[in-house]
Scaffold this motif. Structure first.
Motif, PDB file in Angstrom:
ATOM      1  N   GLN A 112       0.859  -1.187   0.000  1.00 38.66           N
ATOM      2  CA  GLN A 112       0.000   0.000   0.000  1.00 38.66           C
ATOM      3  C   GLN A 112       0.905   1.250   0.000  1.00 38.66           C
ATOM      4  O   GLN A 112       2.087   1.165   0.376  1.00 38.66           O
ATOM      5  CB  GLN A 112      -0.908  -0.032   1.224  1.00 38.66           C
ATOM      6  N   PRO A 113       0.358   2.395  -0.399  1.00 35.97           N
ATOM      7  CA  PRO A 113       1.217   3.574  -0.612  1.00 35.97           C
ATOM      8  C   PRO A 113       1.826   4.161   0.655  1.00 35.97           C
ATOM      9  O   PRO A 113       2.835   4.860   0.585  1.00 35.97           O
ATOM     10  CB  PRO A 113       0.274   4.581  -1.278  1.00 35.97           C
ATOM     11  N   GLY A 114       1.222   3.878   1.817  1.00 29.65           N
ATOM     12  CA  GLY A 114       1.737   4.473   3.049  1.00 29.65           C
ATOM     13  C   GLY A 114       2.897   3.701   3.663  1.00 29.65           C
ATOM     14  O   GLY A 114       3.483   4.149   4.661  1.00 29.65           O
ATOM     15  N   VAL A 115       3.246   2.552   3.100  1.00 27.30           N
ATOM     16  CA  VAL A 115       4.406   1.805   3.599  1.00 27.30           C
ATOM     17  C   VAL A 115       5.663   2.639   3.327  1.00 27.30           C
ATOM     18  O   VAL A 115       5.839   3.133   2.223  1.00 27.30           O
ATOM     19  CB  VAL A 115       4.517   0.438   2.884  1.00 27.30           C
ATOM     20  N   THR A 116       6.515   2.791   4.343  1.00 21.33           N
ATOM     21  CA  THR A 116       7.752   3.535   4.089  1.00 21.33           C
ATOM     22  C   THR A 116       8.839   2.584   3.602  1.00 21.33           C
ATOM     23  O   THR A 116       8.749   1.371   3.783  1.00 21.33           O
ATOM     24  CB  THR A 116       8.258   4.241   5.358  1.00 21.33           C
ATOM     25  N   ARG A 117       9.902   3.181   3.036  1.00 21.61           N
ATOM     26  CA  ARG A 117      10.988   2.344   2.518  1.00 21.61           C
ATOM     27  C   ARG A 117      11.639   1.544   3.644  1.00 21.61           C
ATOM     28  O   ARG A 117      12.019   0.388   3.458  1.00 21.61           O
ATOM     29  CB  ARG A 117      12.013   3.186   1.756  1.00 21.61           C
ATOM     30  N   GLU A 118      11.734   2.134   4.833  1.00 22.34           N
ATOM     31  CA  GLU A 118      12.348   1.403   5.941  1.00 22.34           C
ATOM     32  C   GLU A 118      11.443   0.276   6.427  1.00 22.34           C
ATOM     33  O   GLU A 118      11.918  -0.804   6.777  1.00 22.34           O
ATOM     34  CB  GLU A 118      12.698   2.355   7.096  1.00 22.34           C
ATOM     35  N   ALA A 119      10.124   0.515   6.437  1.00 18.79           N
ATOM     36  CA  ALA A 119       9.192  -0.534   6.855  1.00 18.79           C
ATOM     37  C   ALA A 119       9.265  -1.718   5.894  1.00 18.79           C
ATOM     38  O   ALA A 119       9.236  -2.878   6.316  1.00 18.79           O
ATOM     39  CB  ALA A 119       7.770   0.023   6.910  1.00 18.79           C
ATOM     40  N   LEU A 120       9.372  -1.428   4.593  1.00 16.23           N
ATOM     41  CA  LEU A 120       9.482  -2.529   3.629  1.00 16.23           C
ATOM     42  C   LEU A 120      10.769  -3.306   3.877  1.00 16.23           C
ATOM     43  O   LEU A 120      10.761  -4.542   3.920  1.00 16.23           O
ATOM     44  CB  LEU A 120       9.426  -1.984   2.193  1.00 16.23           C
ATOM     45  N   GLY A 142       4.456   5.349  -1.831  1.00 19.89           N
ATOM     46  CA  GLY A 142       3.556   6.057  -2.734  1.00 19.89           C
ATOM     47  C   GLY A 142       4.089   7.434  -3.080  1.00 19.89           C
ATOM     48  O   GLY A 142       4.091   7.849  -4.242  1.00 19.89           O
ATOM     49  N   GLY A 143       4.583   8.132  -2.074  1.00 19.01           N
ATOM     50  CA  GLY A 143       5.177   9.453  -2.306  1.00 19.01           C
ATOM     51  C   GLY A 143       6.439   9.347  -3.145  1.00 19.01           C
ATOM     52  O   GLY A 143       6.671  10.169  -4.042  1.00 19.01           O
ATOM     53  N   MET A 144       7.243   8.325  -2.877  1.00 21.41           N
ATOM     54  CA  MET A 144       8.471   8.143  -3.653  1.00 21.41           C
ATOM     55  C   MET A 144       8.164   7.878  -5.126  1.00 21.41           C
ATOM     56  O   MET A 144       8.850   8.378  -6.019  1.00 21.41           O
ATOM     57  CB  MET A 144       9.298   6.989  -3.069  1.00 21.41           C
ATOM     58  N   ALA A 145       7.120   7.098  -5.382  1.00 21.41           N
ATOM     59  CA  ALA A 145       6.726   6.877  -6.777  1.00 21.41           C
ATOM     60  C   ALA A 145       6.245   8.190  -7.394  1.00 21.41           C
ATOM     61  O   ALA A 145       6.587   8.528  -8.524  1.00 21.41           O
ATOM     62  CB  ALA A 145       5.640   5.812  -6.868  1.00 21.41           C
ATOM     63  N   SER A 146       5.477   8.945  -6.616  1.00 22.97           N
ATOM     64  CA  SER A 146       4.892  10.178  -7.158  1.00 22.97           C
ATOM     65  C   SER A 146       5.933  11.221  -7.516  1.00 22.97           C
ATOM     66  O   SER A 146       5.718  12.041  -8.403  1.00 22.97           O
ATOM     67  CB  SER A 146       3.897  10.769  -6.156  1.00 22.97           C
ATOM     68  N   THR A 147       7.066  11.222  -6.795  1.00 22.59           N
ATOM     69  CA  THR A 147       8.112  12.202  -7.126  1.00 22.59           C
ATOM     70  C   THR A 147       9.280  11.574  -7.896  1.00 22.59           C
ATOM     71  O   THR A 147      10.282  12.226  -8.107  1.00 22.59           O
ATOM     72  CB  THR A 147       8.671  12.860  -5.855  1.00 22.59           C
ATOM     73  N   ARG A 148       9.124  10.329  -8.325  1.00 19.55           N
ATOM     74  CA  ARG A 148      10.205   9.630  -9.049  1.00 19.55           C
ATOM     75  C   ARG A 148      11.507   9.705  -8.239  1.00 19.55           C
ATOM     76  O   ARG A 148      12.572  10.087  -8.754  1.00 19.55           O
ATOM     77  CB  ARG A 148      10.373  10.215 -10.450  1.00 19.55           C
ATOM     78  N   ALA A 149      11.422   9.336  -6.959  1.00 21.74           N
ATOM     79  CA  ALA A 149      12.553   9.448  -6.039  1.00 21.74           C
ATOM     80  C   ALA A 149      13.702   8.538  -6.452  1.00 21.74           C
ATOM     81  O   ALA A 149      13.504   7.558  -7.167  1.00 21.74           O
ATOM     82  CB  ALA A 149      12.085   9.087  -4.625  1.00 21.74           C
ATOM     83  N   SER A 150      14.889   8.871  -5.956  1.00 22.12           N
ATOM     84  CA  SER A 150      16.025   7.986  -6.259  1.00 22.12           C
ATOM     85  C   SER A 150      16.901   7.808  -5.028  1.00 22.12           C
ATOM     86  O   SER A 150      16.658   6.912  -4.225  1.00 22.12           O
ATOM     87  CB  SER A 150      16.796   8.469  -7.471  1.00 22.12           C
ATOM     88  N   GLY A 204      -3.640  11.393 -10.441  1.00 19.32           N
ATOM     89  CA  GLY A 204      -4.416  10.390  -9.725  1.00 19.32           C
ATOM     90  C   GLY A 204      -3.745  10.073  -8.407  1.00 19.32           C
ATOM     91  O   GLY A 204      -2.688  10.621  -8.097  1.00 19.32           O
ATOM     92  N   ILE A 205      -4.378   9.199  -7.634  1.00 21.61           N
ATOM     93  CA  ILE A 205      -3.836   8.829  -6.325  1.00 21.61           C
ATOM     94  C   ILE A 205      -3.450   7.353  -6.352  1.00 21.61           C
ATOM     95  O   ILE A 205      -4.277   6.491  -6.668  1.00 21.61           O
ATOM     96  CB  ILE A 205      -4.873   9.066  -5.208  1.00 21.61           C
ATOM     97  N   ILE A 206      -2.201   7.071  -6.031  1.00 16.43           N
ATOM     98  CA  ILE A 206      -1.709   5.692  -6.018  1.00 16.43           C
ATOM     99  C   ILE A 206      -2.259   4.979  -4.785  1.00 16.43           C
ATOM    100  O   ILE A 206      -2.096   5.467  -3.660  1.00 16.43           O
ATOM    101  CB  ILE A 206      -0.169   5.690  -5.990  1.00 16.43           C
ATOM    102  N   THR A 207      -2.885   3.824  -4.994  1.00 15.84           N
ATOM    103  CA  THR A 207      -3.416   3.059  -3.857  1.00 15.84           C
ATOM    104  C   THR A 207      -2.711   1.716  -3.675  1.00 15.84           C
ATOM    105  O   THR A 207      -2.957   1.026  -2.684  1.00 15.84           O
ATOM    106  CB  THR A 207      -4.929   2.825  -4.007  1.00 15.84           C
ATOM    107  N   GLU A 208      -1.860   1.331  -4.616  1.00  9.06           N
ATOM    108  CA  GLU A 208      -1.099   0.078  -4.470  1.00  9.06           C
ATOM    109  C   GLU A 208       0.071   0.111  -5.437  1.00  9.06           C
ATOM    110  O   GLU A 208      -0.051   0.645  -6.540  1.00  9.06           O
ATOM    111  CB  GLU A 208      -2.024  -1.104  -4.800  1.00  9.06           C
TER     112      GLU A 208
END
Lengths: 458, 458
Positions: A112-120, A142-150, A204-208
């Motif tokens: 789900q989008p609210g999982v953080t990278r550390e939690a994963l 979800g936020g990382m996908a939305s901003t194309r994080a690296s 749109g809003i990422i849900t998964e």
């Protein structure tokens, strides 16, 4: 921002969602832009969504009242992405934090989008697998996908565009769609996955998310290496990349940033421009990589390169690197860290960073340079007194020059922070008429301009 | 297809472009679909463009006459991508074949769309660099970007979506735009690069590509390995990928395909299901990879795995692999090879390929299975007598079942061939409402539906 339709939307949200919806000013401000130089522009209410159906319902309600929607993960973006300049409802996705499947056999995870990278990574710790993308903050996926994080590992593992296999998205019409299958490759129509990655919540809003995960390397080794100058450090990076060393991290911190990290993280690094490097592979492979890197560094006048595969030592090092933002902020108490980034083809890196260093020196500002230089991507952190308009103006001028310098070198005004509110004019300078195509896509998918309006372009 | 506006467009093209434009029927048919089971639907004229300004002029003329535009590279696509079901003008880009820059220091090359993958590698041969993406055919790079091509090296180097840094495109309005800078990473707005990659000519015409290129590995080694069954071979692939061996090629050919290759390429391979594998790296690394692979293969009952780093031997092997399509075609003279592909998560590969094998066996058709199995991607080649409607119908039913089987396993109806005319109904089955978003994007960027109409969706 008072608007009859918005007020009606707020009332409807209160009635529909009860305690999961709040109009508390403190909470609203915490959900707007607290980490940047940009003014805080809070939404009119915050909804804590707990499942995808709530997202669908919220979007449909907002559409009914022509009320903007601002998706929120952890609030660590840097260019005003979560401000609400036109009012509206903030959709907080942090409670959608379930890891739905770990398909170890496919090297994929569905979250789900609210999982953080550390939690994963915490959930993966007994599997021999890991998720490599690591911006400084413990951001939501979800936020990382939305901003194309690296982040630091991107030089080897790519950015969010490379590790997102598929997204489930709620469109501006409140439809739940899936951008692709979970296959590693696809040629089935337009690449909507990568259209949504980096679209900053405007489509749109990422849900998964279905994400690639990776086998943890047999050996991880690394160390720090001090150079006589920023220029020499950058040239070492260029030679490392051109030599084809599959370095997994290669990060620059200038002398002032090292000083800041020493103070903040209680370290004793030599206060010179420094590269933090890390190698992944077999014992033989990391040794080979480290030796070739040491030769390159020596050739460029570096101090001896000491490396180790002691995981505790490395963890301390990377924690200091990830805390660089806060370390810089502590250099000048009472100011705000104003961070900006740019990215150029690797051959132009030394020239671009050196020109930026001279520019910062001439400005007299307290400022550090650091970054993911293996990708040609670097940051500046300016310590700015936001109550001093002259300082803010000076900072804005420095950022403008960095953006324009990168663009002139066939680079981009942002390698990873995104456009948000802060870089719209540089996007226009960089891509010109191409921005009109982006607008046409936005208009096609979100004709009422409800999804995070005023971001990327206004 | 007679249409007053189209006739006027043809007359205008003749007048404007003289001998670079032709209405010769043979040439028109050669520019439509000659390699597939689909009927040949020629354009009304073919324009051989020699520079980007000609592309701009041609698109503007077509827009003026509401006349469809079908971009053409080398004509090797497999799903009717270059047919002209609504008439129109074919834009042949093969004469735009200049390699504009090789930025060895940045590991990037800038090319015109008519440059073929072999021509680029020929130009790189003295640089120590290479371009890895290799679909079977010597396709044009513009065409490869348009169909999101991949091929044998994709398991290690990715597909066209991973190696295209930036595109220059002529839009449906005849505007020349650039999708991104030449920086390795960017967060500057929507990812239009990857929207155009795989859009099959339906959104614009590519006139220039900036591509990643790679250091040629120190050592290349590989070999073939025969297995007792297709199932055992697929299980070996799954274990290889899950073990994290960074194999650069791992290709399956079933027993009949091996027999076909033996005949066509005059080889003497054991006629059993076989994996062709290749490893890139240092001497130590390829040895390690080959040994781990050999252990996995032995565990699954394979014959001894003999590998070598003799480049001539390897070249012969991969030439045979790339000629598999023609080798299969020769199995049943007078028929047409009808090729289809699907891609599933790697954990489902063995199950999906085995079910397909049983399906083909039950059908009694002459058919081979082969593919880029390291990605979960495989092909079938059906040898079909196109004059026999019952056979064509049977072939279509087999392809339908393969597509549906892959979709049911969280996979896709096409891993690399694309949708074109042939797979539109499966795209709909796979992605449902998502296809409407694609249509909205198409409508936004090409409101007159001039760009390769009738492809992806109609």
């Amino acid at each position: 921002m008072a608007n009859t339709e918005h007020s009606a939307a707020v009332a409807a949200f209160s009635e529909r969602f009860g305690e999961l919806f709040t109009t508390n000013l403190t909470l609203r401000e915490q959900h707007a832009h607290t980490q940047t130089w940009l003014p805080n522009q809070p939404a009119e209410g915050v909804l804590f969504v707990t499942d995808k159906q709530m997202v669908v319902d919220a979007v449909k309600l907002c559409a009914q009242y022509h009320c903007p929607i601002i998706p929120f993960g952890t609030g660590t973006s840097l260019e005003g992405h979560i401000n609400a300049p036109q009012g509206g409802i903030c959709i907080d996705l942090s409670r959608m934090d379930q890891i739905l499947h770990i398909h170890a056999e496919d090297l994929t995870a569905v979250v789900q989008p609210g999982v953080t990278r550390e939690a994963l990574n915490q959930a993966l710790r007994h599997t021999g697998l890991f998720f490599p993308i690591d911006p400084g903050a413990n951001a939501s996926l979800g936020g990382m996908a939305s901003t194309r994080a690296s982040g630091t590992n991107a030089v080897r593992y790519g950015t969010m565009k490379d590790v997102v296999l598929s997204l489930e998205v709620v469109t501006a019409q409140g439809e739940l769609i899936r951008t692709a299958s979970r296959a590693k490759k696809t040629a089935a129509g337009y690449d909507l996955t990568r259209l949504f990655v980096g679209s900053e919540g405007t489509l749109g809003i990422i849900t998964e998310l279905s994400l690639k995960i990776f086998g943890r390397p047999e050996v991880i080794a690394g160390g720090v290496c001090a150079f006589p100058s920023v220029l020499a450090a950058c040239n070492a990076v260029i030679m490392t990349i051109q030599a084809g060393i599959p370095v997994s991290r290669i990060e620059l911190l200038d002398a002032l940033q090292i000083q800041a990290c020493n103070r903040y993280s209680k370290l004793t690094m030599v206060e010179q421009p420094t590269l933090f490097v890390e190698f992944h592979g077999s014992e033989a492979s990391v040794t080979e990589q480290a030796e070739v890197f040491a030769d390159i560094a020596a050739e460029l006048g570096a101090a001896e390169f000491n490396w180790s595969s002691d995981q505790q030592e490395l963890a301390q090092l990377w924690k200091a690197r990830h805390n660089a933002f806060f370390a810089a902020q502590a250099l000048r108490p009472g100011t705000r860290a104003y961070s900006s980034d740019a990215c150029v083809p690797i051959s132009r890196l030394a020239e671009c960073v050196e020109a930026t260093r001279q520019d910062l020196a001439a400005s007299g500002m307290v400022a550090t340079i650091l970054g993911h230089v293996g990708d040609g991507n670097f940051h500046i952190i300016l310590l700015v007194d936001l109550n001093n308009p002259a300082e803010v103006e000076q900072a804005e001028a420095v950022v403008a020059r960095i953006s324009q310098r990168a663009i002139a070198m066939e680079g981009t005004c942002t390698g990873e922070h995104g456009i948000g509110q802060g870089k719209q004019s540089y996007l226009q300078e960089e891509l010109g008429a191409t921005v009109d195509l982006m607008r046409r896509i936005k208009q096609a998918l979100d004709p009422l301009n409800l999804m995070n309006p005023g971001k990327i372009f206004s």
